[in-house]
Design a protein around this motif. Structure first.
Motif, PDB file in Angstrom:
ATOM      1  N   ALA A 196      -1.636  10.394  -4.281  1.00 48.38           N
ATOM      2  CA  ALA A 196      -1.140   8.900  -4.925  1.00 48.38           C
ATOM      3  C   ALA A 196      -2.221   8.494  -6.015  1.00 48.38           C
ATOM      4  CB  ALA A 196      -1.982   8.081  -3.345  1.00 48.38           C
ATOM      5  N   PRO A 197      -3.319   9.458  -6.726  1.00 48.88           N
ATOM      6  CA  PRO A 197      -3.491   9.166  -8.325  1.00 48.88           C
ATOM      7  C   PRO A 197      -2.751   9.345  -8.521  1.00 48.88           C
ATOM      8  CG  PRO A 197      -5.386  10.335  -6.785  1.00 48.88           C
ATOM      9  CD  PRO A 197      -3.969   9.859  -5.200  1.00 48.88           C
ATOM     10  N   VAL A 199      -0.311  -4.396  -5.552  1.00 42.99           N
ATOM     11  CA  VAL A 199      -0.513  -2.958  -5.359  1.00 42.99           C
ATOM     12  C   VAL A 199      -1.450  -2.083  -5.185  1.00 42.99           C
ATOM     13  CG1 VAL A 199       1.331  -0.980  -6.242  1.00 42.99           C
ATOM     14  CG2 VAL A 199       2.339  -3.295  -6.362  1.00 42.99           C
ATOM     15  N   GLY A 200      -2.028  -1.180  -4.701  1.00 46.01           N
ATOM     16  CA  GLY A 200      -2.455  -0.352  -4.675  1.00 46.01           C
ATOM     17  C   GLY A 200      -2.054   1.080  -3.383  1.00 46.01           C
ATOM     18  N   PHE A 201      -3.333   2.230  -3.558  1.00 45.77           N
ATOM     19  CA  PHE A 201      -3.014   3.562  -3.601  1.00 45.77           C
ATOM     20  C   PHE A 201      -3.461   3.999  -2.557  1.00 45.77           C
ATOM     21  CE2 PHE A 201      -0.803   2.204  -7.511  1.00 45.77           C
ATOM     22  CZ  PHE A 201       1.006   2.472  -7.354  1.00 45.77           C
ATOM     23  N   GLU A 202      -3.434   4.896  -2.069  1.00 47.82           N
ATOM     24  CA  GLU A 202      -4.159   5.740  -1.017  1.00 47.82           C
ATOM     25  C   GLU A 202      -4.009   7.069  -0.673  1.00 47.82           C
ATOM     26  OE1 GLU A 202      -3.221   4.031   3.797  1.00 47.82           O
ATOM     27  OE2 GLU A 202      -4.779   3.055   1.904  1.00 47.82           O
ATOM     28  N   ARG A 242      -0.775   6.531  -8.956  1.00 46.12           N
ATOM     29  CA  ARG A 242      -0.888   5.415  -9.651  1.00 46.12           C
ATOM     30  C   ARG A 242      -1.376   5.697 -11.074  1.00 46.12           C
ATOM     31  NH1 ARG A 242      -7.073   5.681  -8.091  1.00 46.12           N
ATOM     32  NH2 ARG A 242      -6.325   7.363  -9.526  1.00 46.12           N
ATOM     33  N   ASP A 243      -1.887   6.809 -11.707  1.00 45.78           N
ATOM     34  CA  ASP A 243      -1.761   6.878 -13.028  1.00 45.78           C
ATOM     35  C   ASP A 243      -0.409   6.816 -13.746  1.00 45.78           C
ATOM     36  OD1 ASP A 243      -4.811   7.575 -12.696  1.00 45.78           O
ATOM     37  OD2 ASP A 243      -4.794   9.706 -12.575  1.00 45.78           O
ATOM     38  N   ASP A 258       1.669  -3.895 -14.084  1.00 49.85           N
ATOM     39  CA  ASP A 258       0.221  -4.747 -13.403  1.00 49.85           C
ATOM     40  C   ASP A 258       0.412  -5.847 -12.688  1.00 49.85           C
ATOM     41  OD1 ASP A 258      -2.123  -5.671 -14.258  1.00 49.85           O
ATOM     42  OD2 ASP A 258      -1.768  -6.969 -15.852  1.00 49.85           O
ATOM     43  N   ARG A 313       0.561  -1.003   0.140  1.00 46.13           N
ATOM     44  CA  ARG A 313       0.257   0.243  -0.017  1.00 46.13           C
ATOM     45  C   ARG A 313       1.267   1.896   0.257  1.00 46.13           C
ATOM     46  NH1 ARG A 313      -4.627  -1.696  -2.216  1.00 46.13           N
ATOM     47  NH2 ARG A 313      -5.564  -3.221  -0.930  1.00 46.13           N
ATOM     48  N   ALA A 335       0.083   3.157 -13.732  1.00 45.49           N
ATOM     49  CA  ALA A 335      -1.018   2.060 -14.881  1.00 45.49           C
ATOM     50  C   ALA A 335      -0.650   1.395 -16.587  1.00 45.49           C
ATOM     51  CB  ALA A 335      -2.236   3.241 -14.637  1.00 45.49           C
TER      52      ALA A 335
END
Length: 201
Positions: free
Chosen positions: A163-164, A179-182, A167-168, A175, A157, A171
């Motif tokens: 974070a967005p 993996v996560g983004f917050e 992530r972008d 893949d 995380r 991306a």
């Protein structure tokens, strides 16, 4: 184009980092070696196809005259997960997509391992060090040669106010459902599957 390679736990001393990691995961960490160019040393833990690196400034290295990677010159406090590293077969192509802020390729070696890594001149990766470092191995990576203790990476995380945006940016190149983004304070955390059950870093 980008594949998960390893995660890094930073510490003020390698012994302290190893002790904290072994306590958190309840498995032993094995010796690594020295990185003369950046004046650091490490220990390692296999995570299946990936691995965990405990890294700290090598007290025998002295002043380098330039910043160390992973922003280790500014590290303070208890050992903690600070970085994640992605590998690519084409470092220049990945950097062309991500931007020059991810660093300049540097050729490195530790024992019989050879690789190139993009390192910013300041040592600080984008997004307050929450962006991944990008590596390209010239020899097989160390994960397959590490002792298998039955540990794997379950999730990673990445928290950051922007974070967005991170992530972008990743991306089109990464893949990996783990993996996560917050949105939140700059921090990285991981869940590791171990023989004792899931553990957090």
């Amino acid at each position: 184009m980008l594949t998960f390679d390893h995660i890094a736990v930073a510490a003020e001393s390698l012994a302290e980092g190893v002790k904290a990691t072994e306590r958190a995961l309840n498995v032993p960490v094995q010796p690594g070696g020295q990185h003369p160019h950046f004046g650091t040393h490490n220990s390692l833990l296999g995570l299946g196809a990936e691995y965990l690196e405990v890294i700290a400034i090598d007290p025998s290295a002295g002043d380098l005259g330039y910043p160390r990677w992973f922003h280790l010159d500014a590290f303070a406090g208890p050992p903690r997960l600070t970085n994640w590293i992605l590998r690519t077969p084409d470092l220049e192509a990945a950097l062309a997509r991500l931007g020059p802020e991810y660093g300049t390729p540097i050729s490195l070696q530790r024992g019989d391992l050879r690789w190139r890594m993009a390192v910013p001149a300041s040592g600080l990766l984008p997004f307050d060090n929450c962006a991944p470092a990008i590596i390209s191995w010239e020899t097989p990576p160390p994960a397959p040669r590490l002792t298998d203790h039955g540990c794997t990476l379950g999730a990673l995380r990445v928290s950051h106010p922007n974070a967005p945006q991170l992530r972008d940016a990743l991306a089109p190149l990464l893949d990996d459902a783990r993996v996560g983004f917050e949105i939140g304070p700059a921090a990285i955390s991981a869940e590791i599957s171990t023989p004792s059950g899931p553990r957090a870093l």
